[in-house]
Design a protein around this motif. Structure first.
Motif, short mmCIF file in Angstrom:
data_model
loop_
_atom_site.label_atom_id
_atom_site.label_comp_id
_atom_site.label_asym_id
_atom_site.label_seq_id
_atom_site.Cartn_x
_atom_site.Cartn_y
_atom_site.Cartn_z
N ARG A 171 -8.12 -2.25 6.48
CA ARG A 171 -8.69 -1.12 7.21
C ARG A 171 -8.73 -1.34 8.72
N TYR A 213 -5.53 -0.08 10.23
CA TYR A 213 -5.39 1.38 10.23
C TYR A 213 -6.39 2.06 11.16
N LEU A 214 -7.57 1.49 11.30
CA LEU A 214 -8.65 2.15 12.02
C LEU A 214 -8.90 1.58 13.40
N ARG A 223 -5.08 7.86 12.34
CA ARG A 223 -6.28 7.22 11.81
C ARG A 223 -6.95 7.98 10.66
N LEU A 270 -6.04 -0.76 1.01
CA LEU A 270 -6.50 0.01 2.17
C LEU A 270 -7.77 -0.61 2.75
N THR A 311 0.84 -1.20 0.00
CA THR A 311 0.00 0.00 0.00
C THR A 311 0.88 1.25 0.00
N LEU A 319 0.06 7.62 7.38
CA LEU A 319 -0.29 6.21 7.54
C LEU A 319 0.80 5.46 8.28
N TRP A 377 -6.16 7.25 6.80
CA TRP A 377 -6.78 6.19 6.00
C TRP A 377 -7.87 6.78 5.12
N TYR A 378 -8.71 7.63 5.72
CA TYR A 378 -9.80 8.27 4.97
C TYR A 378 -9.23 9.22 3.91
#
Length: 127
Positions: free
Chosen positions: A119, A122-123, A75, A115, A16, A70, A78-79
């Protein structure tokens, strides 16, 4: 902050980051090549010629910033990465379909798929 790209990271996390970095480098290169002088015949073409490198540089900086964020485990990155990559892929596809456009869109869509796959890493909650 927790680091989602820790030493025990899956390969998809590294891929990624590599593809986001590759996207950023390609947009930087596009910005540099669009700085070359051209024979713009109308004021609209001149405006587009001036706006293109600015937009490409801004996108490149944004992608580099998202990649660093990232890595650091922020957090909202990611968005931001998802939105930037999705918008660029959509804009590339709406500008005209050709082999280069499809390749560039795929280059943006591949890290989006990664991603989404990762997720949860990352989240995850940081508490």
């Amino acid at each position: 902050m927790s680091d989602p790209v820790a030493s025990s990271r899956p390969r998809s996390l590294l891929l990624t980051l590599i593809f986001i970095n590759l996207n950023a480098i390609l947009w930087l290169a596009l910005g540099l090549t669009s700085l070359s002088p051209s024979s713009a015949s109308s004021p609209q073409e001149t405006l587009i010629r001036r706006a293109m490198p600015i937009a490409a540089f801004a996108l490149s900086i944004g992608l580099f910033a998202v990649m660093i964020s990232l890595i650091r485990g922020w957090r909202p990155a990611w968005y931001a990465a998802f939105i930037l990559l999705a918008l660029t892929s959509i804009l590339i596809l709406t500008s005209g379909i050709g082999w280069v456009s499809l390749l560039l869109a795929a280059l943006g869509l591949f890290p989006i798929c990664l991603l989404i796959k990762d997720r949860s890493r990352y989240l995850k909650s940081q508490g």
